[in-house]
Design a protein around this motif. Structure first.
Motif, PDB file in Angstrom:
ATOM      1  N   LEU A 174      25.795 -10.604  32.221  1.00 59.16           N
ATOM      2  CA  LEU A 174      24.574 -11.011  31.532  1.00 59.16           C
ATOM      3  C   LEU A 174      23.400 -10.889  32.495  1.00 59.16           C
ATOM      4  CD1 LEU A 174      25.766 -14.314  29.783  1.00 59.16           C
ATOM      5  CD2 LEU A 174      25.790 -11.991  28.879  1.00 59.16           C
ATOM      6  N   GLU A 175      22.245 -10.461  31.974  1.00 60.15           N
ATOM      7  CA  GLU A 175      21.050 -10.412  32.820  1.00 60.15           C
ATOM      8  C   GLU A 175      19.838 -10.919  32.058  1.00 60.15           C
ATOM      9  OE1 GLU A 175      20.119  -7.180  35.709  1.00 60.15           O
ATOM     10  OE2 GLU A 175      21.822  -6.229  34.738  1.00 60.15           O
ATOM     11  N   ARG A 176      18.855 -11.366  32.826  1.00 60.24           N
ATOM     12  CA  ARG A 176      17.579 -11.792  32.265  1.00 60.24           C
ATOM     13  C   ARG A 176      16.511 -10.897  32.874  1.00 60.24           C
ATOM     14  NH1 ARG A 176      13.406 -14.964  33.785  1.00 60.24           N
ATOM     15  NH2 ARG A 176      12.312 -16.013  32.069  1.00 60.24           N
ATOM     16  N   LEU A 177      15.798 -10.132  32.015  1.00 59.38           N
ATOM     17  CA  LEU A 177      14.810  -9.179  32.517  1.00 59.38           C
ATOM     18  C   LEU A 177      13.427  -9.546  32.003  1.00 59.38           C
ATOM     19  CD1 LEU A 177      16.724  -5.861  31.599  1.00 59.38           C
ATOM     20  CD2 LEU A 177      16.707  -7.000  33.833  1.00 59.38           C
ATOM     21  N   PRO A 178      12.552 -10.045  32.877  1.00 59.46           N
ATOM     22  CA  PRO A 178      11.183 -10.340  32.433  1.00 59.46           C
ATOM     23  C   PRO A 178      10.440  -9.034  32.142  1.00 59.46           C
ATOM     24  CG  PRO A 178      11.658 -11.249  34.632  1.00 59.46           C
ATOM     25  CD  PRO A 178      12.751 -10.320  34.303  1.00 59.46           C
ATOM     26  N   TYR A 179       9.517  -9.091  31.200  1.00 62.65           N
ATOM     27  CA  TYR A 179       8.778  -7.876  30.860  1.00 62.65           C
ATOM     28  C   TYR A 179       7.281  -8.072  31.022  1.00 62.65           C
ATOM     29  CZ  TYR A 179       8.643 -10.386  26.361  1.00 62.65           C
ATOM     30  OH  TYR A 179       8.504 -11.338  25.387  1.00 62.65           O
ATOM     31  N   ALA A 180       6.606  -6.945  31.375  1.00 61.46           N
ATOM     32  CA  ALA A 180       5.139  -6.934  31.378  1.00 61.46           C
ATOM     33  C   ALA A 180       4.650  -6.689  29.963  1.00 61.46           C
ATOM     34  CB  ALA A 180       4.632  -5.827  32.308  1.00 61.46           C
ATOM     35  N   ALA A 181       5.367  -5.830  29.244  1.00 59.38           N
ATOM     36  CA  ALA A 181       5.127  -5.596  27.825  1.00 59.38           C
ATOM     37  C   ALA A 181       6.471  -5.211  27.227  1.00 59.38           C
ATOM     38  CB  ALA A 181       4.103  -4.483  27.611  1.00 59.38           C
ATOM     39  N   LEU A 182       6.597  -5.429  25.918  1.00 58.07           N
ATOM     40  CA  LEU A 182       7.888  -5.212  25.264  1.00 58.07           C
ATOM     41  C   LEU A 182       7.676  -4.366  24.018  1.00 58.07           C
ATOM     42  CD1 LEU A 182      10.915  -5.997  25.025  1.00 58.07           C
ATOM     43  CD2 LEU A 182      10.185  -8.001  23.717  1.00 58.07           C
ATOM     44  N   ILE A 183       8.398  -3.245  23.934  1.00 58.34           N
ATOM     45  CA  ILE A 183       8.287  -2.379  22.757  1.00 58.34           C
ATOM     46  C   ILE A 183       9.633  -2.391  22.029  1.00 58.34           C
ATOM     47  CG2 ILE A 183       7.660  -0.096  21.889  1.00 58.34           C
ATOM     48  CD1 ILE A 183       6.070   0.382  24.419  1.00 58.34           C
ATOM     49  N   LEU A 184       9.631  -2.949  20.833  1.00 59.04           N
ATOM     50  CA  LEU A 184      10.865  -3.088  20.062  1.00 59.04           C
ATOM     51  C   LEU A 184      11.033  -1.885  19.136  1.00 59.04           C
ATOM     52  CD1 LEU A 184      10.452  -6.854  19.066  1.00 59.04           C
ATOM     53  CD2 LEU A 184      11.914  -5.903  20.869  1.00 59.04           C
ATOM     54  N   CYS A 185      12.116  -1.141  19.346  1.00 56.01           N
ATOM     55  CA  CYS A 185      12.390   0.052  18.537  1.00 56.01           C
ATOM     56  C   CYS A 185      13.823  -0.039  18.032  1.00 56.01           C
ATOM     57  CB  CYS A 185      12.207   1.323  19.354  1.00 56.01           C
ATOM     58  SG  CYS A 185      10.577   1.466  20.116  1.00 56.01           S
ATOM     59  N   SER A 186      14.111  -1.128  17.304  1.00 55.99           N
ATOM     60  CA  SER A 186      15.505  -1.466  17.025  1.00 55.99           C
ATOM     61  C   SER A 186      16.062  -0.842  15.764  1.00 55.99           C
ATOM     62  CB  SER A 186      15.660  -2.990  16.988  1.00 55.99           C
ATOM     63  OG  SER A 186      14.698  -3.552  16.135  1.00 55.99           O
ATOM     64  N   GLY A 187      15.274  -0.022  15.045  1.00 56.09           N
ATOM     65  CA  GLY A 187      15.839   0.747  13.942  1.00 56.09           C
ATOM     66  C   GLY A 187      16.156  -0.080  12.712  1.00 56.09           C
ATOM     67  N   ALA A 188      17.050   0.453  11.914  1.00 53.23           N
ATOM     68  CA  ALA A 188      17.346  -0.142  10.616  1.00 53.23           C
ATOM     69  C   ALA A 188      18.845  -0.131  10.362  1.00 53.23           C
ATOM     70  CB  ALA A 188      16.639   0.655   9.516  1.00 53.23           C
ATOM     71  N   THR A 189      19.258  -0.891   9.364  1.00 53.10           N
ATOM     72  CA  THR A 189      20.641  -0.814   8.886  1.00 53.10           C
ATOM     73  C   THR A 189      20.596  -0.704   7.359  1.00 53.10           C
ATOM     74  OG1 THR A 189      20.933  -3.192   8.604  1.00 53.10           O
ATOM     75  CG2 THR A 189      21.460  -2.312  10.768  1.00 53.10           C
ATOM     76  N   ASP A 190      21.741  -0.421   6.771  1.00 53.67           N
ATOM     77  CA  ASP A 190      21.795  -0.254   5.326  1.00 53.67           C
ATOM     78  C   ASP A 190      21.388  -1.538   4.606  1.00 53.67           C
ATOM     79  OD1 ASP A 190      23.413   2.429   4.733  1.00 53.67           O
ATOM     80  OD2 ASP A 190      24.255   1.469   6.511  1.00 53.67           O
ATOM     81  N   ARG A 191      20.715  -1.348   3.475  1.00 51.79           N
ATOM     82  CA  ARG A 191      20.388  -2.458   2.600  1.00 51.79           C
ATOM     83  C   ARG A 191      21.547  -2.557   1.599  1.00 51.79           C
ATOM     84  NH1 ARG A 191      14.284  -1.915   0.497  1.00 51.79           N
ATOM     85  NH2 ARG A 191      15.183  -0.215  -0.676  1.00 51.79           N
ATOM     86  N   ILE A 192      22.152  -3.732   1.536  1.00 52.05           N
ATOM     87  CA  ILE A 192      23.398  -3.868   0.780  1.00 52.05           C
ATOM     88  C   ILE A 192      23.257  -4.874  -0.349  1.00 52.05           C
ATOM     89  CG2 ILE A 192      25.825  -4.617   0.911  1.00 52.05           C
ATOM     90  CD1 ILE A 192      25.327  -1.957   2.318  1.00 52.05           C
ATOM     91  N   MET A 193      23.702  -4.476  -1.537  1.00 46.88           N
ATOM     92  CA  MET A 193      23.867  -5.400  -2.655  1.00 46.88           C
ATOM     93  C   MET A 193      25.366  -5.511  -2.911  1.00 46.88           C
ATOM     94  SD  MET A 193      22.807  -7.437  -4.992  1.00 46.88           S
ATOM     95  CE  MET A 193      21.018  -7.266  -4.910  1.00 46.88           C
ATOM     96  N   PRO A 194      25.933  -6.699  -2.641  1.00 41.63           N
ATOM     97  CA  PRO A 194      27.381  -6.849  -2.845  1.00 41.63           C
ATOM     98  C   PRO A 194      27.773  -6.644  -4.306  1.00 41.63           C
ATOM     99  CG  PRO A 194      26.483  -8.670  -1.567  1.00 41.63           C
ATOM    100  CD  PRO A 194      25.318  -7.916  -2.118  1.00 41.63           C
ATOM    101  N   LEU A 195      29.039  -6.434  -4.525  1.00 37.88           N
ATOM    102  CA  LEU A 195      29.602  -6.448  -5.875  1.00 37.88           C
ATOM    103  C   LEU A 195      31.074  -6.831  -5.737  1.00 37.88           C
ATOM    104  CD1 LEU A 195      30.245  -2.868  -7.311  1.00 37.88           C
ATOM    105  CD2 LEU A 195      29.890  -3.302  -4.889  1.00 37.88           C
ATOM    106  N   PRO A 196      31.709  -7.254  -6.806  1.00 42.07           N
ATOM    107  CA  PRO A 196      33.117  -7.642  -6.678  1.00 42.07           C
ATOM    108  C   PRO A 196      33.927  -6.487  -6.073  1.00 42.07           C
ATOM    109  CG  PRO A 196      32.260  -8.324  -8.815  1.00 42.07           C
ATOM    110  CD  PRO A 196      31.193  -7.485  -8.173  1.00 42.07           C
ATOM    111  N   GLY A 197      34.730  -6.794  -5.082  1.00 44.75           N
ATOM    112  CA  GLY A 197      35.590  -5.788  -4.467  1.00 44.75           C
ATOM    113  C   GLY A 197      35.005  -5.119  -3.234  1.00 44.75           C
ATOM    114  N   TRP A 198      33.788  -5.503  -2.839  1.00 43.81           N
ATOM    115  CA  TRP A 198      33.158  -4.746  -1.746  1.00 43.81           C
ATOM    116  C   TRP A 198      33.734  -5.079  -0.377  1.00 43.81           C
ATOM    117  CZ3 TRP A 198      29.011  -6.186   1.915  1.00 43.81           C
ATOM    118  CH2 TRP A 198      28.792  -7.559   1.984  1.00 43.81           C
TER     119      TRP A 198
END
Ligand SMILES: Cc1cc2nc3c(=O)[nH]c(=O)nc-3n(C[C@H](O)[C@H](O)[C@H](O)COP(=O)(O)OP(=O)(O)OC[C@H]3O[C@@H](n4cnc5c(N)ncnc54)[C@H](O)[C@@H]3O)c2cc1C
Lengths: 106, 458
Positions: B103-127
Motif C-alpha cells: 500500500l502507498e500514499r501519494l500526495p498530489y500537486a494536481a489530480l486528473i481522474l480518467c477512470s472510464g466507464a462500466t456497463d449500465r445494467i438493468m437486472p432481470l430474473p436469471g441474470w
C-alpha cells in the motif's frame, strides 16, 4: 459441477490456441490452461462455476470481467483470494471452487 | 521526498493523452492504472504471446489503437508509470494505492481522474446465472482472451455497443443467436439529427446493423426483457416483443448492457460536487468545459466525467491537462484550449443523440418481479428493497443502503446502483433524481488482507 473434468465449459476459444500449455489444479484435479489465460478463462473453458454465492442463491461465474463487480473471487488452497478475471494463470496454481474457506471478505 | 507530482489515474485514451501533455510541459507525472497494460477499455491490449493483428482486435479503430499504444509506450520512461496498481481511496490531498501486498500514499500537486466507464445494467430474473455477462465482459473475453462467452450468445440491452459487440462476435466466428434491443427503432429516427453530428460514426453503426442482418441474425427492437431461464447455466432468454408477444430465444450465454455509466467513485472520494445529469440519468461530477471539478486542482476527463467515447476521451484528457498546467502556473496557449473545446462540441451533441436514440430503460425497474436479485453481491431482491422503502419510508439511496444493505456489497453499487435507485424511485413514486446519489467509501474495492503500508509511507 466443478471446473475439473471433461464436461464442456461455458466459454469457447475462437483463436490463439497455439500457446504453451500451463497446468493448474482445481479442486484437487489437474486442468490444462494456456499461457496468458486469465484464471477465469482457464476455469470456464472447462467448467461452469467459479464460486457459490454466500447467500445461497446459487453458482456464480463472474459478470463484468473488468474488476468492477467482484463476483469472480476464487480461493487458493492456502486460503488466499484471487480475482479470476484479472489474475493470469501460473504453473501449479492450486485453487478451490467448492468449499469456501473462512474468514469471509472484509 | 520530492515535491508532489501531478497524478493521472487511468491509462486509457483520456489518461494517456493527459499524461502526454504534462510531459510536453516538462513534468514527470505519475500515471496509475489497475491494468497491467495501458490502453484502457476500447484499446485494451491482448497479453504478450497473442498474435492477432490490431485490425482483428480493433477493426476500423485499429490505427487509433496502434497510435495510442505507441504513444503510451514512448511515454512510459518519462513518467512515474504504475501499472497493476489500484487507487482505492483519496484523502487529504493524496491518493491511496495498492499493488499486490504493498500500500502507498501519494500526495498530489494536481489530480486528473480518467477512470472510464462500466456497463449500465438493468437486472432481470436469471441474470446471476453462469453464462450471463455484461456486454463489456463479452467484448473483453473476445479482445483480451480470444474467447466467446458461450456457444450460442444472445446480446440484450441497448446502445451502440450492443450492435458492435454482436458484430465483433460474428466476425470472430462465434454464434450469435439474436440481438434484443429495448429501444424502439423510432427513437433512432428522432435522434438522427444529433447523431449526424458525427456522420462517420453513424455510418459505421449502420454498417454493423447491416452486417448482422446479412448474417441472418434476428435483431428485435423495442423488446421488454422478461427473464433469463436455466438451471445452473443459461438455457434461454424470454422477452416480450414490440407487439407484446412472448418470444424465447435458445442460448447458453447472454451479453447484457444498456449503455455505459461513468465510473465516479474516485471523484466522490475527492469531494467533487455532483449534479444529476438528465441526459445520462446519472449523478455526475460537475465540471467546467475544460474538466475542472468543483475542487481546486482536481480534474476529470474521458468517460469517467461524461460518456462521449474514445475520440472525445483523447481530446478531453489533453484539455484537462492543459487546464491543470495553467492552474499550476505554466503557460498554455489560449489557441490550444479553443481548438480542443471546439473539437469536443460535436461529440457532446452526438452523445445526446445516443442517449436519446438508445435510452436507459429505467422504467423496467418498476416491473421487475419481487424475487429478482438486484444486488448480486449480497443477493438483495427487488422485493426486499421495496419492503425497506415501504416499512421505513427510506427517503434516498444512502438511507436505503444503511437500512437494506443495497449497494453495501463488494461492488459498492457499481453494478446495481443505478437499477436500485430506479427500484426505490418507482416504489416511492418519485423521479429517480429525488432518491439521490449513492456515496462512495474507501476502499472502493476489497484490499488483500495481507496488504501493508510501505516503510516510508503513512
Ligand atoms: C468494456 C468496455 C468496452 C468498450 N468498447 C468500446 C468499443 O469497442 N468501441 C467504442 O467506441 N467504445 C467502447 N467503449 C467505450 C470506450 O471504452 C471509451 O469511450 C474509452 O475507452 C474511454 O476512455 P477513457 O480513457 O475515458 O476510459 P477507459 O478507456 O475506460 O480507461 C480507464 C482506465 O482507468 C483505470 N481505472 C479506473 N479506476 C481505477 C482505479 N480506481 N485505480 C486504477 N485504475 C483505474 C481502468 O483500469 C482503465 O484502464 C467501451 C467501454 C467499456 C467499458
Amino acid at each position: 459441477m466443478s471446473a475439473s473434468g471433461h464436461e464442456a465449459g461455458l466459454f469457447r476459444r475462437l483463436a490463439e490456441t497455439g500457446r504453451r500449455p500451463v497446468r493448474l489444479w482445481v479442486d484437487g484435479q489437474p486442468i490444462e490452461a494456456l499461457e496468458g489465460d486469465t484464471l477465469m478463462v482457464a476455469l470456464l473453458t472447462q467448467g461452469l462455476v467459479l464460486r457459490h454465492s454466500e447467500f445461497g442463491d446459487g453458482a456464480r461465474a463472474g459478470f463484468c470481467m473488468m474488476g468492477a463487480c467482484q463476483d469472480c473471487w476464487v480461493w487458493t488452497e492456502q486460503g488466499g483470494r484471487l480475482r479470476a478475471c484479472s489474475t493470469t494463470v501460473i504453473e501449479s496454481l492450486r485453487i478451490v471452487t467448492r468449499e469456501v474457506p473462512w474468514p469471509a471478505l472484509p | 521526498m520530492a515535491s508532489p507530482a501531478v497524478i493521472v489515474i487511468g491509462a486509457g485514451p483520456a489518461g494517456i493523452r493527459a499524461a502526454a501533455r504534462l510531459v510536453e510541459a516538462g513534468l514527470r507525472p505519475v500515471l496509475i492504472d489497475e491494468n497491467e497494460r495501458s490502453g484502457g477499455q476500447i484499446y485494451r491490449r491482448q497479453p504478450a504471446g497473442f498474435t492477432r493483428p490490431a485490425s482483428a482486435l480493433y477493426g476500423s479503430e485499429a490505427a487509433k489503437a496502434v497510435a495510442l499504444h505507441a504513444a503510451a509506450d514512448a511515454l512510459a520512461p518519462r513518467l512515474d508509470y504504475r501499472p497493476g496498481t489500484l487507487v482505492w481511496g483519496i484523502a487529504d490531498g493524496a491518493v491511496l494505492t495498492q499493488r499486490g501486498d504493498r500500500l502507498e500514499r501519494l500526495p498530489y500537486a494536481a489530480l486528473i481522474l480518467c477512470s472510464g466507464a462500466t456497463d449500465r445494467i438493468m437486472p432481470l430474473p436469471g441474470w446471476t446465472l453462469p453464462g450471463v455477462y455484461s456486454l463489456g465482459a463479452a467484448q473483453i473475453a473476445l479482445k483480451a482472451q480470444a474467447c466467446a462467452i458461450g456457444s450460442r450468445v444472445v446480446f440484450m440491452g441497448t446502445g451502440p455497443l450492443l450492435y458492435l459487440v454482436a458484430w465483433q462476435y460474428v466476425k470472430a466466428g462465434a454464434t450469435v443467436a439474436a440481438v434484443l434491443d429495448t429501444s424502439p427503432s423510432r427513437r433512432r429516427v428522432l435522434a438522427a439529427a444529433a447523431l449526424a453530428a458525427r456522420p462517420a460514426v453513424l455510418a459505421q453503426g449502420l454498417r454493423y446493423l447491416a452486417g448482422l442482418r446479412r448474417a441472418g441474425i434476428p435483431v428485435l427492437t423495442g423488446v421488454t426483457p422478461l427473464r433469463i431461464e436455466g438451471h445452473g447455466r443459461v438455457a434461454g432468454v424470454v422477452v416480450s416483443d414490440r407487439a407484446g408477444r412472448e418470444r424465447r430465444v435458445e442460448a447458453d450465454a447472454v451479453g447484457l448492457g444498456y449503455g455505459l455509466r461513468s465510473e465516479t467513485q474516485l471523484a466522490d472520494l475527492a469531494k467533487a460536487r455532483f449534479g444529476f445529469d438528465a441526459v445520462a440519468r446519472q449523478w455526475l461530477p460537475e465540471t467546467d468545459a475544460d474538466g475542472r471539478s468543483s475542487v481546486p486542482l482536481v480534474y476529470l476527463a474521458g468517460d469517467g466525467a461524461v460518456v462521449r467515447g474514445a475520440d472525445a476521451a483523447e481530446l478531453a484528457g489533453r484539455l484537462a491537462a492543459c487546464a491543470a498546467l495553467r492552474d499550476l502556473g505554466h503557460a498554455v496557449p489560449e489557441e490550444e484550449f479553443s481548438r480542443l473545446r471546439a473539437a469536443l462540441r460535436p461529440m457532446s451533441r452526438f452523445r445526446q443523440g445516443l442517449e436519446n436514440g438508445f435510452p436507459w430503460p429505467g422504467h423496467l425497474a418498476a416491473m421487475l418481479p419481487n424475487e429478482t436479485i438486484i444486488c448480486r453481491c449480497e443477493a438483495i431482491t427487488a422485493g426486499a428493497i421495496r419492503r425497506t422503502v415501504a416499512e421505513t419510508g427510506a427517503p434516498e439511496m444512502n438511507r436505503a443502503k444503511s437500512l437494506g444493505r443495497v449497494g453495501m456489497g463488494r461492488c459498492q453499487g457499481r453494478i446495481c446502483g443505478l437499477a436500485a435507485a430506479e427500484v426505490i424511485a418507482a416504489a416511492r413514486g418519485v423521479p429517480v433524481e429525488e432518491v439521490g446519489q449513492l456515496r462512495g467509501a474507501a476502499p472502493i474495492k476489497p484490499l488483500p488482507l495481507t496488504a501493508e503500508l510501505g516503510p516510508d509511507e503513512g
